[in-house]
Structures are given as C-alpha cells and as structure tokens.
Design an enzyme around this catalytic site. Structure first.
Site, mmCIF file in Angstrom:
data_model
loop_
_atom_site.group_PDB
_atom_site.id
_atom_site.type_symbol
_atom_site.label_atom_id
_atom_site.label_comp_id
_atom_site.label_asym_id
_atom_site.label_seq_id
_atom_site.Cartn_x
_atom_site.Cartn_y
_atom_site.Cartn_z
ATOM 1 C CD GLU A 159 10.733 13.542 10.231
ATOM 2 O OE1 GLU A 159 9.578 13.151 10.470
ATOM 3 O OE2 GLU A 159 11.575 12.868 9.621
ATOM 4 C CD GLU A 184 13.987 1.331 8.504
ATOM 5 O OE1 GLU A 184 14.482 2.369 8.962
ATOM 6 O OE2 GLU A 184 14.561 0.235 8.531
ATOM 7 C CB CYS A 208 13.815 9.241 6.961
ATOM 8 S SG CYS A 208 14.871 8.215 5.941
ATOM 9 C CE LYS A 263 -1.820 3.027 1.907
ATOM 10 N NZ LYS A 263 -1.554 4.426 1.486
#
Ligand code: NAD
Length: 493
Positions: free
Chosen positions: A385, A250, A284, A175
C-alpha cells in the site's frame, strides 16, 4: 493560533503533562493550531469518566428512545456546523474542501440511522426445550469503547464508529490521529450542546504509541475500534488480546480496478481516476492496481493517462483544485520512496513520477499524479500500500486471469469491475476476495451498507444494521417456574 485541550467528562481540560503538539496545515506547511500531547494519565481520566457515565448518572438510566433523540439532535448540529468543520479538516489534512464538505454533510446520516435504530435492538424469547422454563436474550452495551481514527477522514470515522456505539448505549473515548485532531476536538463541543451527559463522549489527543497504546491497554476499556494501517492494526490486535478486548479493525488495501474490453471505457477511465487520484490517493479504498484486458490495454492506458494529466494541483480550499498536498512529511517521503522503488524494479513511468516542483505550491508536499506501466505483479509497487497518487497498470487475458491477479494480494478491502456483461459482473463479484465490490462505479459508501475488509484489510464491518452487534453483548436469561421437588443437582439441566 488556537490551543486546544482534551475533552473529558463534559469539559475541555489541559493535558496533565502540560505539553501540546503543533498541528500542521499541509498546504501552507506551517502550524495552525496546537493540540494536547496526551499521556496515559489523560487516557485514564477519560476512561474513568466514560466508565462512570455507563455505571451511574443519566446515561446509565436513559432509555434507548431518549438516546436516539440525542443522536438526532447531534446530527442536526453537525449539519449546522458542517462548513466550519469541513474547513478545519482541510486545514489539518489538506484534502479537498469539496470532498470534506461532502463527508461532513454526510456524517449526520449515520447518527440519524443509528439514532432510529437505538430502540429497535430486540432480544428474543426462546421456545425453549425444557419444561417450566422461560428463556430470553437481551442485548447490553459492551462497555467503554476506545475509538482510534486515521488522519484522512476524522469525522467520517467518528460517524462510522461512534454512531453505532452510542446507539448501543456505550460511552466512547476517541483518540484521533495526531496529524488531524482539531475537528474531533471541536466536534466534542457539539455533543455537549446536543445534550449528551458528561462522560459519554471523550476526546484525548496525542501520539499513537503513547495515548493510543494506553487506551488499548486500559483494563476498563471493553472494545477497541480502529481505523489505520495494517501494521498498527496487527499490533493493536495482539495488545488488546492481553485484556481480552473486543476488536474491530478497518485497515489498508491494494484494491484492483478491473476493466474489461466490453465496458464503457470513458466511464471506466473516470472511475479509475477517482479511485486513485481523488484525495491525492490517501484513501484506504484507493484503486491502486488497474487491471485492464489486454485487447484494450493500450487504448485505455492512453485515456487514463490523459485524464490523470489534466488533474489540477493547488490550494485544497479552492473548488477547481483536483489534487491537494500529501498530509504528512512522512507520507510524502514514503510515496516518493515507492516511486523510486518502482523505477528501480523496472516499472515504466508514463505520468508524473516525482515531487511537484511548481513554485506556486507553498508547502512543498505535493506529488505528481503518477502512473506506471510494465508492472510485474510481484513488484513491490503492485503489492504494497502506497497511500498516495500512484497507479500501477497491468494487463490480463480473461476473467480467470483477472480473478487470479485481483486476489493475489494480502489485502481484501475493495474492488472495482467495469463491464457491460451482467453475468460477468455476477461471477466476478462472487469470486473476488474483497469486502466491497463496485460494478461500473467506485468509491461509493453509505450508512446502510456494511463496509470493511477481508484478509489483512481488517476485521468486522462498519455501517448497516448488523454492525451495531459489535457494540453489544448477548445475555441469555433462564427463569425456572418449576414447582415440586428440587431437580437432581448432579446433572446438566
Ligand atoms: P496509523 O495506523 O499510523 O494510525 C491510525 C491511528 O492509530 C492514529 O490515531 C494513531 O495515532 C494510532 N496509533 C498508531 N500507533 C498506535 C499504537 N501502537 N497503539 C494505539 N494506537 C496507535 O494510520 P494512519 O497513517 O493514520 O492512516 C493511514 C492508514 O489507514 C492506511 O493504511 C489506510 O489504508 C488506513 N485506512 C483505512 C480505512 C478503512 O476504513 N479501512 C480508512 C482510512 C484509512
């Protein structure tokens, strides 16, 4: 504008709900393709196909050597179609063609590496401490794997996750992100051409809270492998616990790039820029905190600011563009909000600091590469972040101070160290709480090298030999060849 369908059981099929989602080209700011708006029933069809493939039919009977050969065939097909697939990724996520071309051309190496590994997964014979007993372990595929990927590097994440899963003998239901699904849907056709039996690869697109969540809930999915934000990752982890699924995550980061006065400052400046402005900061592993030794802080800040100011914004397809658009309107707003928060908290902006207003940029979703100084480690800009081209610069005195600041975060994905002192490099790389530490380089990855995060940056590692274990179950088999009377049934053997 092309309309796509799910890929289930070896065929493209329309979504059960007969609904599609526009996929937007972030550079043009316009729809360029339509992807299926999948629902729980679509997920159910895909999982049923994957379960069937693992239970019966050619995949279930195939030897590991044959699996490996199919994987290598797929790798060759991806190489053949790399340019087309990379262009699709740029249309979907607006990242630079140069970056996506590199990623898609690298993708096949994961399939070659794990394709070679498929028939080298060996159990062991135990020198067991019981008489007349033969005992061995064997590794078996964990089951159907649900693969949830983020929008910034869709095909690279398929390489990181599916190559190991397929080598282990699993079947997958992917997905992808609703913002960048087209490359994954096109990729599915290559799995058919490579000769994978129906049901081994399936792709269902749609929204995370709907199709994604249905995959996490599905009782016939044994494992979820996820790349995305820590907030979504935590939700998925809790949800997957209900059905005792294996999970690897992750997640995000707030990675420090640590510059010591003894390093090559020009190389370090280039490394810092690559860490934060490459991919418009939408990675990331973005090195979003620059920690620089106070004795060179002023000089180094000037270097980084000058290099950052030279970055060219523009069409991501063109080779001389350095900064493309932000991928989604939500992300664009989030980055601008963080810039405002930083200013309100008292950080001083020395570069950029807002939307790019150049009228030659059609889609409007451009942010100026931005640098803040006078950042306090407690400010939100130093802790959360952003996932955009926003760098916070902070000073430190010595190694101990640098370690304390670097580790003062909930994240632990990556860190960069810039020094010419090997002893310092060794001490720092051991003290930093991060899954990856780069010394005098940044943003390097490989199929051989484990990648993943500590703390809120995730669970498990992708790439490298050991990561295949995440897709395997260990079975222990005991065979007695004892002769004579039956053993006492009331004691442990
Ligand atoms: P996201 O968490 O919003 O979405 C990731 C995927 O999860 C998408 O496919 C989404 O549809 C799906 N999803 C969302 N909600 C869900 C739910 N409730 N149940 C099931 N699935 C759901 O992340 P994003 O915005 O696509 O990506 C950006 C984030 O990804 C950043 O935090 C970034 O740091 C992280 N990231 C991590 C890595 C890594 O390897 N560590 C790599 C790239 C990006």
């Amino acid at each position: 504008m092309k309309t796509y369908n799910h890929y289930i059981d070896g065929q493209y099929v329309e979504p059960i709900g007969q609904k599609w989602i526009d996929s937007i080209d972030p550079y043009e700011g316009k729809p360029w393709a339509r992807i299926p708006h999948g629902c729980a029933q679509d997920v159910d069809r895909a999982v049923a196909a994957a379960s069937r493939a693992m239970r019966e039919g050619p995949w279930a009977k195939m030897t590991a050597t044959e699996r490996g050969k199919l994987m290598i065939r797929l790798a060759d097909l991806v190489t053949k179609h790399a340019e087309r697939l990379a262009e699709i990724e740029v249309r979907d996520n607006g990242k630079l063609m140069a970056e996506m071309r590199g990623q898609v051309n690298y993708h096949p190496e994961w399939f070659r590496y794990y394709g070679g590994l498929a028939d080298k997964i060996e159990g062991a014979v135990m020198p067991i401490d019981k008489p007349d007993m033969f005992a061995f372990t064997r590794y078996e595929a964990v089951g159907v794997v649900g693969v949830l990927t983020a929008w910034n590097s869709p095909l690279l994440f398929i390489a990181w996750k599916c190559a190991a899963a397929i080598a282990a003998g699993c079947a997958v239901v992917i997905k992808p992100s609703e913002f960048a699904s087209v490359s994954t849907l096109e990729y599915a056709a290559l799995t058919k051409e490579a000769g994978f039996p129906d049901g081994v690869f399936n792709v269902v697109t749609g929204y995370g809270a709907e199709a994604g969540s249905a995959l996490v809930d599905h009782p016939q999915v044994a494992k979820i492998t996820f790349t995305g934000s820590d907030v979504t990752g935590a939700k998925i982890y809790a949800q997957a616990a209900q059905s005792m699924k294996r999970v690897s995550l992750e997640l995000g980061g707030k990675s420090p790039n640590i510059v010591f006065a003894d390093c090559d400052l020009d190389k370090a400046a280039a490394g810092v820029i690559s860490g934060i402005f490459a991919a418009t900061g939408q990675t990331c592993i973005a090195g979003s905190r620059l920690l620089v030794q106070n004795s060179v802080r002023e000089e180094f800040t000037k270097k980084v600011a000058a290099l950052g100011a030279s970055a060219r914004k523009g069409n991501p397809m063109l080779p001389d563009t350095n900064i493309g658009p932000v991928t989604t309107p939500g992300q664009y707003k989030k980055i601008l909000d963080y810039i405002d928060i930083a200013k309100a908290e008292g950080a001083r902006c020395i570069l950029g600091g807002g939307p790019a207003t150049d009228s030659a940029l059609p889609g409007g979703q451009f942010v100026e590469p931005t640098i803040f100084v006078d950042v306090d480690p407690q400010m939100r800009i130093a802790r959360e972040e952003v996932f955009g081209p926003v760098l916070s610069i902070m000073g430190f005195e010595d190694e101990a101070h640098a370690i304390q600041m670097a580790n003062d975060t909930i994240y632990g994905l990556a860190a960069g160290i810039w020094t010419s002192d090997i002893g310092r490099a060794m001490r720092m790389s051991s003290a930093l709480k991060a899954g990856t530490v780069w010394v005098n380089t940044y943003r390097a990855v490989s199929y051989m090298m484990p990648f993943g995060g500590m703390k809120h940056s995730g669970l498990g590692r992708e790439s490298g030999l050991a990561s295949i274990q995440q897709y395997l179950e260990t079975k222990s088999v005991w065979i007695s060849y004892a002769e004579g009377a039956p053993a006492n049934p009331f004691i442990l053997r």
